[in-house]
Structure formats: structure tokens, C-alpha cells
Design a protein around this motif. Structure first.
Motif, PDB file in Angstrom:
ATOM      1  N   ASN A 111      -0.393   7.587   7.925  1.00  0.00           N
ATOM      2  CA  ASN A 111      -0.592   6.905   6.639  1.00  0.00           C
ATOM      3  C   ASN A 111      -1.521   5.713   6.858  1.00  0.00           C
ATOM      4  O   ASN A 111      -1.081   4.573   6.998  1.00  0.00           O
ATOM      5  CB  ASN A 111       0.743   6.450   6.065  1.00  0.00           C
ATOM      6  N   PRO A 112      -2.832   5.969   6.880  1.00  0.00           N
ATOM      7  CA  PRO A 112      -3.779   4.887   7.202  1.00  0.00           C
ATOM      8  C   PRO A 112      -4.047   3.913   6.049  1.00  0.00           C
ATOM      9  O   PRO A 112      -4.647   2.877   6.272  1.00  0.00           O
ATOM     10  CB  PRO A 112      -5.047   5.660   7.562  1.00  0.00           C
ATOM     11  N   ASN A 113      -3.631   4.244   4.845  1.00  0.00           N
ATOM     12  CA  ASN A 113      -3.914   3.355   3.714  1.00  0.00           C
ATOM     13  C   ASN A 113      -2.712   3.274   2.767  1.00  0.00           C
ATOM     14  O   ASN A 113      -2.786   3.667   1.609  1.00  0.00           O
ATOM     15  CB  ASN A 113      -5.153   3.838   2.957  1.00  0.00           C
ATOM     16  N   PRO A 114      -1.605   2.728   3.237  1.00  0.00           N
ATOM     17  CA  PRO A 114      -0.426   2.628   2.369  1.00  0.00           C
ATOM     18  C   PRO A 114      -0.580   1.486   1.356  1.00  0.00           C
ATOM     19  O   PRO A 114      -1.462   0.634   1.476  1.00  0.00           O
ATOM     20  CB  PRO A 114       0.701   2.322   3.354  1.00  0.00           C
ATOM     21  N   SER A 115       0.281   1.483   0.367  1.00  0.00           N
ATOM     22  CA  SER A 115       0.271   0.402  -0.619  1.00  0.00           C
ATOM     23  C   SER A 115       0.875  -0.860  -0.009  1.00  0.00           C
ATOM     24  O   SER A 115       1.638  -0.811   0.957  1.00  0.00           O
ATOM     25  CB  SER A 115       1.057   0.816  -1.864  1.00  0.00           C
ATOM     26  N   TRP A 116       0.516  -2.008  -0.614  1.00  0.00           N
ATOM     27  CA  TRP A 116       1.027  -3.281  -0.140  1.00  0.00           C
ATOM     28  C   TRP A 116       2.444  -3.518  -0.648  1.00  0.00           C
ATOM     29  O   TRP A 116       2.756  -3.222  -1.803  1.00  0.00           O
ATOM     30  CB  TRP A 116       0.127  -4.422  -0.621  1.00  0.00           C
ATOM     31  N   ASP A 117       3.288  -4.061   0.219  1.00  0.00           N
ATOM     32  CA  ASP A 117       4.654  -4.433  -0.156  1.00  0.00           C
ATOM     33  C   ASP A 117       4.619  -5.871  -0.684  1.00  0.00           C
ATOM     34  O   ASP A 117       4.257  -6.799   0.038  1.00  0.00           O
ATOM     35  CB  ASP A 117       5.590  -4.320   1.048  1.00  0.00           C
ATOM     36  N   ASP A 118       5.016  -6.043  -1.934  1.00  0.00           N
ATOM     37  CA  ASP A 118       4.953  -7.350  -2.590  1.00  0.00           C
ATOM     38  C   ASP A 118       6.340  -7.965  -2.767  1.00  0.00           C
ATOM     39  O   ASP A 118       6.515  -8.889  -3.567  1.00  0.00           O
ATOM     40  CB  ASP A 118       4.271  -7.203  -3.955  1.00  0.00           C
ATOM     41  N   ALA A 119       7.329  -7.497  -1.982  1.00  0.00           N
ATOM     42  CA  ALA A 119       8.708  -7.949  -2.178  1.00  0.00           C
ATOM     43  C   ALA A 119       8.874  -9.442  -1.907  1.00  0.00           C
ATOM     44  O   ALA A 119       9.754 -10.090  -2.490  1.00  0.00           O
ATOM     45  CB  ALA A 119       9.650  -7.150  -1.276  1.00  0.00           C
ATOM     46  N   GLU A 120       8.027 -10.016  -1.034  1.00  0.00           N
ATOM     47  CA  GLU A 120       8.174 -11.435  -0.705  1.00  0.00           C
ATOM     48  C   GLU A 120       7.754 -12.355  -1.844  1.00  0.00           C
ATOM     49  O   GLU A 120       7.958 -13.575  -1.762  1.00  0.00           O
ATOM     50  CB  GLU A 120       7.347 -11.775   0.543  1.00  0.00           C
ATOM     51  N   ALA A 121       7.194 -11.797  -2.907  1.00  0.00           N
ATOM     52  CA  ALA A 121       6.839 -12.636  -4.057  1.00  0.00           C
ATOM     53  C   ALA A 121       8.062 -13.326  -4.637  1.00  0.00           C
ATOM     54  O   ALA A 121       7.951 -14.397  -5.247  1.00  0.00           O
ATOM     55  CB  ALA A 121       6.146 -11.795  -5.127  1.00  0.00           C
ATOM     56  N   SER A 122       9.221 -12.739  -4.455  1.00  0.00           N
ATOM     57  CA  SER A 122      10.455 -13.355  -4.948  1.00  0.00           C
ATOM     58  C   SER A 122      10.974 -14.423  -3.992  1.00  0.00           C
ATOM     59  O   SER A 122      12.018 -15.034  -4.258  1.00  0.00           O
ATOM     60  CB  SER A 122      11.529 -12.291  -5.162  1.00  0.00           C
ATOM     61  N   HIS A 123      10.289 -14.640  -2.878  1.00  0.00           N
ATOM     62  CA  HIS A 123      10.677 -15.669  -1.902  1.00  0.00           C
ATOM     63  C   HIS A 123       9.495 -16.604  -1.646  1.00  0.00           C
ATOM     64  O   HIS A 123       9.211 -16.966  -0.505  1.00  0.00           O
ATOM     65  CB  HIS A 123      11.119 -15.023  -0.589  1.00  0.00           C
ATOM     66  N   GLU A 124       8.801 -17.000  -2.703  1.00  0.00           N
ATOM     67  CA  GLU A 124       7.649 -17.871  -2.512  1.00  0.00           C
ATOM     68  C   GLU A 124       8.091 -19.195  -1.904  1.00  0.00           C
ATOM     69  O   GLU A 124       9.201 -19.677  -2.132  1.00  0.00           O
ATOM     70  CB  GLU A 124       6.911 -18.107  -3.830  1.00  0.00           C
ATOM     71  N   CYS A 125       7.195 -19.786  -1.118  1.00  0.00           N
ATOM     72  CA  CYS A 125       7.470 -21.053  -0.445  1.00  0.00           C
ATOM     73  C   CYS A 125       6.450 -22.101  -0.898  1.00  0.00           C
ATOM     74  O   CYS A 125       5.353 -21.772  -1.356  1.00  0.00           O
ATOM     75  CB  CYS A 125       7.411 -20.889   1.077  1.00  0.00           C
TER      76      CYS A 125
END
Length: 612
Positions: A111-125
């Protein structure tokens, strides 16, 4: 298995200390082809998230240790307080703080081009520019143990130090609370030697998640004018809520230093916590001058003696002067001496001269801080202006005043400039001129325009009006091809770029009537402006000036098998001209230096011409 975040930073961070994430992937333990891509997402205060950088990380035993402090630190900027006419003014620095989080994905051969995981948006610093000493930093210790308890200003200076009445000083505070409009205020309270008090306050805005700078000097607050007959012992500065008097900061105290301050020399330095601190240089200041230059031998002519001056055999070039100052901060308490070491790290240093921040570099390389048996503590300092040396001289005593800061360019314009025609019958009508002001400098209130009657080859005088006067109607004009040119007027009567628009009010193309739809467009993509005329079956549909990288619009009727001619004024010799209508591209049947001809053109709804 997806990437798992096993460690993330605390909700608040300094950009000068580790901002540490740890990512883990079980699958990467057994598959050596797997690596992680990480994208740092950043949002300035009041802005939107955007990626800063994308980086690859190769996990070890499934783990990737990621520190993004340098990336965040490069994105933030320290705030430098402007010089206000009213010194009792708070100033916020939104560029000194921001928010961030990580996006990530797992790259593999499968899988050379998977989608980005944006889960950390709920843990912004949250991040602020600044930092702690390497040995004192413990992850979140400042934010958990010190910040909420001490409510500190962003300074390590001693609370309760001596300060001269005229010393320019600022205190910076990180405002993290949601505060109602008008509820935050800065307060200065002075205690007199007779035990009485007086105070003054001003509104400090809200500025959530930003660094707020407030004045701290006695002269900045005009404290001496509160009770001129009394002597001030000390004054304190703090931030509080107007609604209930709750303190948002510590009360920072300064003792009135009655000693003569002959030098009045204050250096402002960027403290480790991000504030703008000050230090006063007392006592004798040594000023040394050094000169750097190059020496050249010159070639003389045999008749070197024949002129009014003798030709030199040697010449001095590239001569520059550098002024180095040496002084001492004076006798201090042991704790104050230790804390002023922060000034020598040279993040940013300034002198306030002529209401400008002159950049300074501290060039002190070493000195004896103290002995274990020391009873008095001093702090020598050596500094220079932060430039490579002056090659011209102006006396310090000559006050030239401030300049009028202008680049002599007016960027205001009308975009779009629009023309409309109301037919009155009998070959006459009303021409209406309108437009939308675009003024990135906020420097223009007026504009001027003129009307060119292309058909009659006449030009009106310039009309100067306010933007609020638009739209402008010129009534009972004869039917003709009209071009209107408009220019914004900025300070010192600097003129902006010419905006132009054209309307053809003549019956043409066999259709009769008065056209109002501007469905033709000519785009000059070259760097050369020229006068152009566009003809359809011999009728002129456009005649006027087309600027470099500029577009003009005109009206054209629908036609079948039409001949289109484009005639240039001579300044421009295009390498190519493209003509398009209703997704059909037409190419010239003939062209010369000034005239390009297109045959059998079917014009439906619109006509686009591109010049290269």
C-alpha cells in the motif's frame, strides 16, 4: 494494523523544548519495507490548519520517536511591541503562539499511497515560542506545577527589583482563559512613602491564547502625575477581571530607584519564556570605536600633476565604523544577578532610541560570575549595534524626526471596473461607471477617471471623486465605443495602476440594438502592453489599451463564419494568438507584424482571445 499513538505532548508546549510523539505499528516489526510518513499540521491563532512539512520516519522495533520542536519554533515569531502615542495600551502577539497536531500514515510495498490518518485532530496541542533550561525541563512541569499556581508573567526577572522612573519596561502574559469582552484590564498601583496608595487601569482586550504585552514603567503609566506632591516608594502591575477583581497574573513589583541615572541606557532582551525584559546599564560606560577598511594602490597617469588636485597613489575603500560599548549592570542581589544571565543568551536584544527598536548584539564572551565568599555581585556587559558597521556619519545630537513611511506605490485599484449603458433613444444614452475598491494598504479614499470616446477619437478631462460617489452617471452621451480608465489616488497623490473597461454602444454586427453584455475577453499574457483593435466582419468591437498580464472585456454578437481581425498598435509582436468560442479553437489564417486574421469563426455566447 494501523499506526497507534503511544505518546503525545502535553496540551501546552514550549517550542524550545522537546515536542515528543511516539508512534507504533505492530506490522512494521515484521515487515522491513514499512515506514511512516508524518505531516505536521499547524494553525495560527484565529487561523485554519495547514500542513507545515511531511517527513518520513523508519520505525525501530515498531516504534518511531518524533520531536517536532524545531519545525514549530521556525513557524512562530516573537512579538515586538510597537511604540504607541498612548503608552497605556495592551498589545497582543498572535504570531507567538499556535496549535498543532500530527497526521500520519503507514507506507508499505502493498500500500504505497494510503490515506492520511487525521485522528490526532481531536488531540490538538498549544505551543508558545520560548523554552526552559535543559536540566529544568520535565515535560509538562512548568504548565502543571508553576503556571496555574504562580500566574506568572513571562519573565524570570526578580519580582521586587529596583527600576528607574523613566525606564521603559514591558510585562508579557499568556492569556489562556475565555474572557468576556471588556472584562480584562491592566492595573498599576503605586504606594507612596506616606503609606497611601493610588492606582490607574485600562482595558486590555481579550486575546485568548495569545501573548499580551502591557507597559510596566512608571513613566509609561504616568504614575508621577497621580499625586505629584508625593514620593512613590514602589508600584505594582497586574492583570485582573473587571467583573469580580479576580487576578489573572501575579502582582509584579518595582521599587522606585531615586539614584541618578546619568546614562539612561536600557537594553531590552528576549527572555527564555518569550517576554521582552529590560536591564539598565549603570555607572561608567566605555565607548570604543574600531575602523575596518581596505587599502588599494591606484594607477596614475604621467601627467598626474597637471590638474587642480594631485592623483593619489593609495586609496582607502570600504571603510566602516563600529561602536562598542562596555558597562556594568551594577551592584545587584545574588538572585537578581543570577536571573539576569538570561540576557546573555542573545535571542533578541534592542535599544529604544528615537522611538525605534535598534537591534543590538551582546558580545560579552566571559566574566567571573561570583565567588563563594562574594558579598557584592556585579554584571559586566559589552554590546554593539547589530550591523556590520556604518559607512556614513550623522551626529547623534541631530534629531531628523521620523519619516513618512511609504514605498511611493499605490496598490489600490478598482476591481472590477464596470460600465453599463441605458438607451435614451435617438442615438443617445446614459453611461454608468461603477467599481469595487481593492485597497490592501488602506491608503486611498479617492480615485480619478476619464472617458475615452474611441469612435470620435476624443478624451475627457480627469474626474476626481470619492469612492463613496460611485456609481457615477454621465448622461445623454452619443452612441459610441467608450473606454473608461480609472486610477486610485493614495497619500502624497501617488497614483495606482490604471484599471480600464470598455463598452460598445453602437449597433453592429447586423443585429442592431444596444449591447450590454460583455461576452468577449482579450487576455494579454505577455510582458508588453499595447493598443489593440478587434474587428468582426469589419465592425470594431473593441479598441483600446490592454496592459501586460491584463484582461479587457467587450461585447460581441453571435456570428456564423465570421472573419475576426486583431490589429496591434506596434509595441507588441506576439508569438501566437489563440481564439476560442463555444469550446472550438480557431487558428489564424494569416498574420503579419500587426494584424492577425481568423476566418470561418462561429461565435456562440462568448469569444475568448489569448495573446502570447
Amino acid at each position: 494494523m494501523a499506526i497507534e499513538v503511544t505518546k503525545r505532548p502535553y496540551t501546552k508546549c514550549f517550542s524550545g523544548n522537546p515536542v515528543h510523539y511516539e508512534l507504533y505499528s505492530l506490522q512494521s516489526v515484521s515487515d522491513a519495507s514499512i515506514f511512516f510518513e508524518v505531516r505536521v499540521m499547524f494553525k495560527p491563532v484565529g487561523g485554519s490548519y495547514a500542513p507545515l512539512v511531511t517527513l518520513p520516519y523508519y520505525p525501530t522495533n515498531g516504534y518511531a520517536e518524533i520531536d517536532i520542536k524545531d519545525i514549530l519554533n521556525s513557524e512562530l515569531e516573537y512579538g515586538l511591541v510597537p511604540f504607541f502615542n498612548n503608552e497605556k495600551t495592551a498589545w497582543a502577539a498572535p504570531q507567538q503562539t499556535g496549535f498543532f497536531y500530527l497526521q500520519y500514515r503507514e507506507i508499505s510495498n502493498l500500500n504505497p499511497n494510503p490515506s492520511w490518518d487525521d485522528a490526532e485532530a481531536s488531540h490538538e496541542c498549544f505551543v508558545i515560542k520560548g523554552g526552559l533550561n535543559y536540566f529544568k525541563f520535565r515535560g509538562n512541569n512548568f504548565w502543571v506545577n508553576y503556571f496555574p499556581v504562580q500566574k506568572p508573567f513571562l519573565t524570570w526577572q526578580v519580582n521586587g527589583r529596583l527600576a528607574a522612573p523613566k525606564e521603559r519596561m514591558y510585562l508579557a502574559f499568556l492569556q489562556t482563559d475565555a474572557i468576556a469582552a471588556g472584562d480584562l484590564r491592566a492595573v498599576a498601583q503605586c504606594k507612596y512613602t506616606d503609606g497611601t496608595f493610588a492606582s490607574v487601569a485600562f482595558a486590555a482586550g481579550e486575546a485568548k491564547d495569545q501573548v499580551i504585552y502591557i507597559p510596566a514603567g512608571a513613566e509609561q503609566w504616568a504614575l508621577a502625575t497621580l499625586s505629584p506632591a508625593k514620593q512613590i516608594e514602589y508600584w505594582e502591575v497586574w492583570l485582573e477581571l473587571l467583573s469580580n477583581g479576580a487576578l489573572l497574573t501575579e502582582k509584579f513589583r518595582y521599587y522606585w530607584d531615586n539614584r541618578n541615572d546619568y546614562n539612561e541606557t536600557v537594553l531590552h532582551y528576549r527572555g527564555s519564556l518569550g517576554g521582552l525584559d529590560s536591564v539598565r546599564v549603570r555607572g561608567v560606560i566605555d565607548e570604543d570605536l574600531s575602523y575596518n577598511y581596505s587599502e588599494q594602490e591606484t594607477t596614475i597617469t604621467p601627467n598626474y600633476y597637471s590638474g587642480d588636485s594631485i592623483q593619489p597613489q593609495r586609496r582607502i575603500t570600504d571603510n566602516t565604523e563600529q561602536n562598542t560599548c562596555k558597562g556594568d549592570i551594577g551592584h545587584l542581589g545574588k538572585e537578581e544577578q543570577d536571573r539576569l544571565r538570561d540576557a546573555y543568551i542573545n535571542r533578541e536584544v534592542y535599544q529604544s532610541i528615537d522611538k525605534k527598536w535598534w537591534p543590538v548584539i551582546i558580545i560579552t564572551k566571559n566574566f567571573k560570575l561570583r565567588r563563594t565568599d562574594s558579598m557584592r555581585w556585579t554584571l559586566p556587559i559589552e554590546w554593539e549595534l547589530a550591523y556590520s558597521g556604518g559607512d556614513y556619519y550623522t551626529p547623534r545630537s541631530v534629531d531628523l524626526g521620523d519619516g513618512v513611511f511609504t514605498d511611493n506605490v499605490c496598490r489600490a485599484r478598482l476591481s472590477p471596473l464596470t460600465l453599463s449603458w441605458a438607451d435614451l433613444g435617438g442615438g443617445f444614452g446614459d453611461l454608468t461607471i461603477n467599481g469595487t475598491e481593492v485597497d490592501p494598504q488602506n491608503a486611498s479614499l479617492t480615485l480619478r477617471y476619464r472617458i475615452l470616446n474611441i469612435t470620435a477619437n476624443s478624451v475627457s478631462s480627469w474626474f476626481t471623486v470619492f469612492y463613496t460617489d460611485l456609481p457615477r452617471v454621465h448622461g445623454n452621451l452619443p452612441e459610441a465605443v467608450y473606454t473608461v480608465e480609472a486610477q486610485s489616488i493614495c497619500g502624497n497623490n501617488v497614483l495606482g495602476a490604471v484599471s480600464s473597461a470598455q463598452i460598445n454602444t453602437l449597433p453592429h454586427g447586423g443585429g442592431g440594438g444596444t449591447p450590454t453584455t460583455l461576452n468577449g475577453e482579450v487576455f494579454n499574457s505577455t510582458t508588453i502592453a499595447d493598443v489593440m483593435e478587434i474587428r468582426v466582419n469589419g465592425d470594431v468591437v473593441f479598441s483600446g489599451y490592454v496592459g501586460a498580464h491584463n484582461t479587457q472585456v467587450f461585447h460581441v454578437d453571435d456570428e456564423t463564419n465570421a472573419t475576426v481581425e486583431i490589429v496591434f498598435g506596434g509595441a507588441l509582436s506576439p508569438s501566437n494568438v489563440f481564439l476560442e468560442s463555444n469550446l472550438n479553437m480557431y487558428y489564424p489564417a494569416a498574420f503579419a507584424a500587426t494584424t492577425w486574421t481568423f476566418n470561418n469563426v462561429n461565435i456562440t455566447s462568448f469569444l475568448n482571445i489569448t495573446i502570447q
